[in-house]
Structures are given as C-alpha cells and as structure tokens.
Design a protein around this motif. Sequence first.
Motif, PDB file in Angstrom:
ATOM      1  N   MET A 194       0.743  -1.121   0.091  1.00 46.44           N
ATOM      2  CA  MET A 194       0.053   0.170  -0.054  1.00 46.44           C
ATOM      3  C   MET A 194       0.738   1.115   0.136  1.00 46.44           C
ATOM      4  SD  MET A 194      -3.107   0.938  -0.179  1.00 46.44           S
ATOM      5  CE  MET A 194      -4.220   2.118   0.678  1.00 46.44           C
ATOM      6  N   LYS A 195       2.024   1.357   0.753  1.00 51.76           N
ATOM      7  CA  LYS A 195       2.836   2.366   0.829  1.00 51.76           C
ATOM      8  C   LYS A 195       3.344   2.499  -0.628  1.00 51.76           C
ATOM      9  CE  LYS A 195       3.790   3.089   5.647  1.00 51.76           C
ATOM     10  NZ  LYS A 195       3.686   4.421   6.182  1.00 51.76           N
ATOM     11  N   ASN A 196       3.869   1.529  -1.323  1.00 52.42           N
ATOM     12  CA  ASN A 196       4.472   1.814  -2.523  1.00 52.42           C
ATOM     13  C   ASN A 196       3.525   2.455  -3.481  1.00 52.42           C
ATOM     14  OD1 ASN A 196       6.291   1.225  -4.525  1.00 52.42           O
ATOM     15  ND2 ASN A 196       5.394  -0.570  -5.409  1.00 52.42           N
ATOM     16  N   LEU A 197       2.264   1.895  -3.384  1.00 51.64           N
ATOM     17  CA  LEU A 197       1.016   2.614  -4.193  1.00 51.64           C
ATOM     18  C   LEU A 197       0.882   3.950  -3.905  1.00 51.64           C
ATOM     19  CD1 LEU A 197      -1.041   2.270  -6.571  1.00 51.64           C
ATOM     20  CD2 LEU A 197      -2.799   1.445  -4.785  1.00 51.64           C
ATOM     21  N   GLU A 198       0.939   4.272  -2.770  1.00 52.73           N
ATOM     22  CA  GLU A 198       0.759   5.754  -2.196  1.00 52.73           C
ATOM     23  C   GLU A 198       2.060   6.463  -2.988  1.00 52.73           C
ATOM     24  OE1 GLU A 198      -0.003   6.046   2.029  1.00 52.73           O
ATOM     25  OE2 GLU A 198      -1.763   4.747   1.687  1.00 52.73           O
ATOM     26  N   SER A 199       3.222   6.146  -2.592  1.00 56.96           N
ATOM     27  CA  SER A 199       4.473   6.870  -3.157  1.00 56.96           C
ATOM     28  C   SER A 199       4.401   6.860  -4.614  1.00 56.96           C
ATOM     29  CB  SER A 199       5.610   6.409  -2.538  1.00 56.96           C
ATOM     30  OG  SER A 199       5.699   5.024  -3.039  1.00 56.96           O
ATOM     31  N   LYS A 200       3.849   6.086  -5.226  1.00 65.15           N
ATOM     32  CA  LYS A 200       3.738   6.210  -6.710  1.00 65.15           C
ATOM     33  C   LYS A 200       2.839   7.270  -7.014  1.00 65.15           C
ATOM     34  CE  LYS A 200       2.416   3.356 -10.859  1.00 65.15           C
ATOM     35  NZ  LYS A 200       2.241   2.208 -11.250  1.00 65.15           N
ATOM     36  N   PHE A 201       1.671   7.275  -6.120  1.00 69.37           N
ATOM     37  CA  PHE A 201       0.532   8.326  -6.568  1.00 69.37           C
ATOM     38  C   PHE A 201       1.010   9.537  -6.282  1.00 69.37           C
ATOM     39  CE2 PHE A 201      -3.116  10.865  -5.434  1.00 69.37           C
ATOM     40  CZ  PHE A 201      -3.816  10.731  -6.533  1.00 69.37           C
ATOM     41  N   ASP A 202       1.589   9.703  -5.297  1.00 70.26           N
ATOM     42  CA  ASP A 202       2.368  11.107  -5.034  1.00 70.26           C
ATOM     43  C   ASP A 202       3.098  11.616  -6.001  1.00 70.26           C
ATOM     44  OD1 ASP A 202       0.961  10.972  -2.484  1.00 70.26           O
ATOM     45  OD2 ASP A 202       2.825  10.764  -1.328  1.00 70.26           O
ATOM     46  N   GLU A 203       3.927  10.726  -6.534  1.00 72.66           N
ATOM     47  CA  GLU A 203       4.795  11.140  -7.688  1.00 72.66           C
ATOM     48  C   GLU A 203       3.932  11.560  -8.805  1.00 72.66           C
ATOM     49  OE1 GLU A 203       8.040  12.491  -9.656  1.00 72.66           O
ATOM     50  OE2 GLU A 203       8.074  11.852  -7.536  1.00 72.66           O
ATOM     51  N   ILE A 204       2.904  10.648  -9.159  1.00 71.90           N
ATOM     52  CA  ILE A 204       2.157  10.953 -10.287  1.00 71.90           C
ATOM     53  C   ILE A 204       1.364  12.265 -10.056  1.00 71.90           C
ATOM     54  CG2 ILE A 204       0.064  10.237 -11.390  1.00 71.90           C
ATOM     55  CD1 ILE A 204       0.847   7.139 -10.881  1.00 71.90           C
ATOM     56  N   TYR A 205       0.957  12.527  -8.751  1.00 76.11           N
ATOM     57  CA  TYR A 205       0.184  13.769  -8.757  1.00 76.11           C
ATOM     58  C   TYR A 205       1.215  15.144  -8.789  1.00 76.11           C
ATOM     59  CZ  TYR A 205      -2.393  17.195  -5.951  1.00 76.11           C
ATOM     60  OH  TYR A 205      -3.275  18.516  -5.467  1.00 76.11           O
ATOM     61  N   TRP A 233      -6.460   7.955  -8.807  1.00 75.74           N
ATOM     62  CA  TRP A 233      -6.192   6.839  -7.768  1.00 75.74           C
ATOM     63  C   TRP A 233      -7.143   5.701  -7.652  1.00 75.74           C
ATOM     64  CZ3 TRP A 233      -3.007   5.765  -3.727  1.00 75.74           C
ATOM     65  CH2 TRP A 233      -3.553   4.987  -2.765  1.00 75.74           C
ATOM     66  N   GLU A 234      -8.359   5.856  -8.178  1.00 74.87           N
ATOM     67  CA  GLU A 234      -9.387   4.580  -8.075  1.00 74.87           C
ATOM     68  C   GLU A 234      -8.972   3.841  -9.069  1.00 74.87           C
ATOM     69  OE1 GLU A 234     -13.249   6.961  -5.963  1.00 74.87           O
ATOM     70  OE2 GLU A 234     -13.062   6.648  -8.461  1.00 74.87           O
ATOM     71  N   ASN A 235      -8.432   4.227 -10.240  1.00 72.77           N
ATOM     72  CA  ASN A 235      -8.198   3.327 -11.393  1.00 72.77           C
ATOM     73  C   ASN A 235      -6.869   3.125 -11.877  1.00 72.77           C
ATOM     74  OD1 ASN A 235     -11.128   3.188 -12.522  1.00 72.77           O
ATOM     75  ND2 ASN A 235     -10.914   5.512 -12.173  1.00 72.77           N
ATOM     76  N   LEU A 236      -5.976   3.567 -11.089  1.00 72.30           N
ATOM     77  CA  LEU A 236      -4.599   3.626 -11.298  1.00 72.30           C
ATOM     78  C   LEU A 236      -4.179   1.884 -11.500  1.00 72.30           C
ATOM     79  CD1 LEU A 236      -1.974   4.626 -11.585  1.00 72.30           C
ATOM     80  CD2 LEU A 236      -1.517   4.626  -9.322  1.00 72.30           C
ATOM     81  N   GLU A 248      -1.146   1.127 -22.416  1.00 65.05           N
ATOM     82  CA  GLU A 248      -1.308   1.218 -23.774  1.00 65.05           C
ATOM     83  C   GLU A 248      -0.815   2.561 -24.462  1.00 65.05           C
ATOM     84  OE1 GLU A 248      -5.192   0.165 -24.711  1.00 65.05           O
ATOM     85  OE2 GLU A 248      -4.717  -1.855 -24.210  1.00 65.05           O
ATOM     86  N   SER A 249      -0.792   3.657 -23.531  1.00 60.51           N
ATOM     87  CA  SER A 249      -0.294   4.967 -23.926  1.00 60.51           C
ATOM     88  C   SER A 249       0.481   5.390 -22.763  1.00 60.51           C
ATOM     89  CB  SER A 249      -1.440   5.883 -24.121  1.00 60.51           C
ATOM     90  OG  SER A 249      -2.316   6.041 -22.767  1.00 60.51           O
ATOM     91  N   SER A 250       0.815   6.590 -22.837  1.00 61.16           N
ATOM     92  CA  SER A 250       1.924   7.217 -21.617  1.00 61.16           C
ATOM     93  C   SER A 250       0.962   7.569 -20.304  1.00 61.16           C
ATOM     94  CB  SER A 250       2.507   8.198 -22.175  1.00 61.16           C
ATOM     95  OG  SER A 250       1.733   9.302 -22.191  1.00 61.16           O
ATOM     96  N   LEU A 251       1.492   7.415 -19.414  1.00 59.78           N
ATOM     97  CA  LEU A 251       0.556   7.619 -18.145  1.00 59.78           C
ATOM     98  C   LEU A 251       0.044   9.040 -18.341  1.00 59.78           C
ATOM     99  CD1 LEU A 251      -0.548   6.755 -15.465  1.00 59.78           C
ATOM    100  CD2 LEU A 251       1.522   7.667 -14.200  1.00 59.78           C
TER     101      LEU A 251
END
Length: 164
Positions: free
Chosen positions: A1-12, A46-49, A55-58
């Motif tokens: 879960m922490k990995n997903l949160e840190s990934k989302f923080d970076e995306i944000y 977040w809900e759909n990550l 298939e495309s870039s993030l």
Amino acid sequence: MKNLESKFDEIYKTNYPKVIRLCLGYVNGDSMLAKELAQDVFIKVWENLHTFRKESSLSTWIYRITVNTCLSSFKKGKMGYMTNELINLENKIDLEEEQENNELQISQLYCCINKLNKDNKSIILLELEGLPQKEIAEVMGFTHEVIRVRIHRIKNELTKCVTK
C-alpha cells in the motif's frame, strides 16, 4: 500500500500543474472550479490506477481523464452558470483596453475557446498545453492528420474571434 501511495504522490506532483491548467481552460480561469475538477481527476486516477494498461503514456491517460471529467461536468450542469457570465464579459470587453492589458487578452481568448464545440475545445486546450499533436490524436481518438487539420482550422477560427 505504501508503494502505491508513493507512486501516486509522484504521479500527482508530476501531473497536477498540467491538469490544473487544462481545467482552467475549461472553466474560463475560475480557479476554485478548476481545483474542484482537478481533485475529481486525481480521485479517478487513484481509483483506476490499477486498471492503467500502459497502452499509452501515463500523462496521456491522465489528460484523457481530465478531458472527460471537464466535459462530464458541463453535462451535469456544474459549469452551466458560466455561459451567461462569459457572454456578459465578452460584451463588456473593450478592444483597445484588451490590447493594452494582457489579462483581458487571455480572458477574450478563453471566451472564444468556450464557443468551440467540445472536441475542438479539448484539442486546442491540449495544443496550448504543449502536447505533441500525435499525443493529442491518441488522447482524442483521431488520426494525427485529422488533428493537424483541425488545429489549423481552430487557430484560424480563434484568430477571427479574438480580432473581432
């Protein structure tokens, strides 16, 4: 879960400035409404990550979510009140002051952009964001050639609108 949160923080952190600018384009610079839309976008991200298929870039995927969120807000009436305000604002703008004041020029441009149909509006906002035309084609689901031609036509239409 922490990995997903840190990934989302970076995306944000990476994508928020792009998302907020695109939202501002849809709401004629209304920062409160743009922030609300950006928040909706990142809730959806977040809900759909976990469903992102790469298939495309993030960033392309996030732009698509942003465009869809902004357009669906129009359909739901969240931004419907803006129409009369934009018409009144456009009628009050003095063309001489507009040339002297950059803020008025930007406001006029947004008024003209808001007159475009939903696809053309999305295309020009993505173009103004600096997205390559091939990526815009991918976001919008059109061929690169269609996007290239549409951008040319939209720019001509906006030039006529702004110089009226």
